[in-house]
Design an enzyme around this catalytic site. Structure first.
Site, short mmCIF file in Angstrom:
data_model
loop_
_atom_site.label_atom_id
_atom_site.label_comp_id
_atom_site.label_asym_id
_atom_site.label_seq_id
_atom_site.Cartn_x
_atom_site.Cartn_y
_atom_site.Cartn_z
N ILE A 91 0.85 -1.21 -0.07
CA ILE A 91 -0.01 -0.06 -0.11
C ILE A 91 0.83 1.31 0.03
O ILE A 91 2.12 1.22 0.57
CB ILE A 91 -1.13 -0.03 1.30
CG1 ILE A 91 -0.17 0.06 2.52
CG2 ILE A 91 -1.98 -1.16 1.21
CD1 ILE A 91 -0.96 0.66 3.78
N SER A 92 0.29 2.45 -0.49
CA SER A 92 0.87 3.55 -0.58
C SER A 92 2.27 3.68 -1.24
O SER A 92 2.46 3.19 -2.44
CB SER A 92 1.45 3.96 0.84
OG SER A 92 1.60 5.38 1.03
N ASN A 93 3.40 3.70 -0.75
CA ASN A 93 4.58 3.49 -1.67
C ASN A 93 4.81 2.24 -1.90
O ASN A 93 5.48 1.96 -2.88
CB ASN A 93 5.85 4.27 -0.78
CG ASN A 93 5.92 5.59 -0.78
OD1 ASN A 93 5.35 6.24 -1.52
ND2 ASN A 93 6.73 6.15 -0.01
#
Length: 580
Positions: free
Chosen positions: A239-241
């Site tokens: 998730i995210s980066n």
């Protein structure tokens, strides 16, 4: 490999999934203790790192449903194998860590590769991958993507060993040893100071972690060897980066990867309305404090407490007006001007409301400081706006770190200060709007001219994503209310690009989901938003079923989830997509 893999066993009251803490221990507000805070052991550091990373990623509140409605903290016995790996040409290694459950299924031969979210350390995706994979008999291998919490104390000249304990640069191979003058002071942070621009190699970090996992499996199960990409299922998730990293892995050549599930990905492409992270982060850092005054107080979740924040937000309006960046003859008109600029730049009201958290916790400035250094490949003391990191006095001036502070960095650092006793040193700090000058300098590296701006933008160009491999199943999951990585700038353009080229990408847009599940433990956030992790687990379930021939992943979906309000989350409120 920088060094041979090490192995530790985790059984009984020290399992793989929660280090023996269980749900109650992970929920505890007090971190697992160190017997000697100045010299914590490797096992103590591991337990605290797992506690910290779970709490940073998952909503573990009593009303949030974790462990009842979705997710698992079952005790999973097994072993961990860790090492430092290096990509060709990289100055610094990245950490990899493989969790191998005792119940690993040599028949199914499943490996989940998980990239840490944000700039977190190697356990930074444990809540994303392990609860789904380990109970199914799959191994999980993590990478910190060349970032992580391996801070280096420039005053004491010490950093982190492979096991997280503190050591001097002349004592052992360190996970991060920066190039720095002996007179340098403060704290060096790997994401900011490695001079590798690690984001450009996130996809290769993911693949190298998968290769590490296959090597370990060969050694541990010689009767079932060889473990290869063509006979072992490899699913990448994050998730995210971490979501951005697995999408970058999806574009690499070769039939080595079977599927990808990317949540709220930090992904940047050319065209289709995509904006690079540094551009919209520095824009938000300057304009959003003022713009939030245009929104009715009841629309903004707490914290930050509006009454406490309004003076600083008003000062920002006045500063921007004086600089000619917004119009208006009073605070209300200036706030309306800043708000309209953000709306015209593509920010939705939902993203602005959720983005209040990033203003309150100084997230925008933290990202901008670290990423400017990373994109420009600046070393210690070279930041073009003069920023650095250090332990701090109450007046925000730098001071040497204590041994107890150093001992905790690896376990609780997020990889991007401020936090864990390390703060941002801003030489331009001061005045009625103390962070303004530094933020204007950071913004200029995106919009301005000059050698430093060109250098930063060259680094940004290196992280642009391409198409996923033809035929590779990909699910992208993103909250429509994400205020840190708005989908309009990231996942939506990526999906348009991929689908236009015939790639099998499913896009799940989750209503009432913002970026940080961990903040749903705050009552006002928990009442307004739904967690994203249930949809990640559902996507992994469906990808697994599709690879087994048991159905097809649900296609593009706008998921009409319902927040829990003042009650407890119920399964029916999630409206999870169904396998087709």
């Amino acid at each position: 490999m920088v060094q041979a893999p090490s192995m530790t066993e985790h059984r009984g009251d020290d399992d793989l999934l929660s280090a023996g803490l269980g749900l109650d221990g992970l929920r505890a507000m007090t971190a697992p203790a160190f017997a000697d805070p100045e010299h914590p052991t490797a096992s103590e550091l591991r337990r605290r790192a797992i506690w910290s990373n779970w709490r940073g990623i998952a909503d573990l509140s009593a009303t949030g449903g974790y462990g009842q409605v979705y997710g698992s903290v079952a005790r999973i016995p097994g072993r961990e194998f860790s090492s430092l790996l290096s990509l060709p040409g990289a100055a610094q290694p990245h950490r990899v860590l493989m969790q191998l459950p005792d119940a690993f299924d040599t028949g199914k031969r499943c490996v989940v590769v998980a990239a840490s979210s944000g700039s977190r350390g190697v356990y930074g995706a444990i809540a994303v991958a392990a609860p789904w994979a380990l109970p199914k008999g799959c191994a999980v291998v993590y990478t910190d993507k060349g970032a992580g919490s391996d801070y280096f104390d420039l005053d004491a000249r010490v950093g982190s060993r492979e096991d997280g304990t503190v050591a001097g640069a002349d004592e052992a191979a360190l996970a991060f040893a920066p190039q720095a003058a002996t007179a340098a002071s403060g704290v060096a942070v790997k994401h900011a100071h490695s001079q590798d621009n690690p984001e450009a190699d996130w996809g290769r970090h993911v693949k190298q972690a998968a290769e590490f996992a296959l090597s370990v499996l060969d050694q541990q199960y010689p009767h079932a060897a060889p473990f290869r990409f063509d006979n072992t299922r490899i699913i990448a998730t994050g998730i995210s980066n971490g979501g951005g990293a697995v999408l970058r892995a999806a574009e690499l050549d070769g039939d080595w990867l079977d599927a990808v599930v990317a949540g709220e990905p930090n992904i940047q492409i050319d065209g289709h309305g995509s904006r690079d992270l540094y551009d919209y982060v520095t824009e938000a850092a300057l304009l959003m404090p003022c713009a939030l005054l245009h929104l009715p107080a009841e629309r903004l979740p707490q914290p930050p407490l509006r009454a406490q924040a309004e003076p600083a937000w008003s000062a920002r309006c006045a500063s921007l007006k004086a600089a000619g960046q917004i119009g208006g003859d009073n605070i209300a008109a200036q706030a309306a001007s800043a708000y309209q600029q953000l709306r015209d730049a593509g920010w939705s009201d939902e993203a602005l409301v959720a983005g209040a958290l990033n203003v309150g916790f100084d997230v925008w400035r933290a990202i901008a400081v670290t990423y400017a250094s990373s994109y420009g490949r600046y070393g210690v003391g070279e930041h073009p706006c003069g920023f650095g990191f250090s332990a701090q006095n109450p007046d925000f001036s730098a001071r040497p770190a204590t041994a107890a502070e150093r001992g905790n960095w690896w376990a609780e650092g997020s990889g991007i200060p401020p936090g864990a006793g390390v703060g941002i040193i801003d030489p331009q700090l001061g005045g009625a709007d103390p962070t303004l000058a530094g933020l204007q300098c950071l913004r200029g590296l995106s919009t301005g001219d000059g050698a430093d701006a060109a250098r930063v933008r060259a680094g940004i160009a290196e992280v642009k994503a391409g198409l996923p491999r033809a035929g590779l199943p990909v699910v992208v999951v993103h909250g429509t209310d994400d205020g840190l990585i708005p989908p309009a700038f990231s996942s939506a353009p990526y999906v348009v690009m991929a689908q236009a080229s015939g790639r099998p990408v499913s896009y799940w847009q989750v209503r009432h989901a913002q970026h940080f599940d961990g903040f749903l433990a705050l009552p006002d956030y928990g009442s307004r938003y739904v967690p994203l992790l249930p949809y990640m687990y559902a996507a992994l379930d469906q990808i697994d079923a599709q690879l087994d021939g048991r159905g097809r992943v649900a296609g593009d979906s706008v998921i009409a989830s319902q927040p829990r309000g003042q009650g407890t989350l119920q399964a029916a409120q999630l409206k999870l997509p169904q396998l087709q």
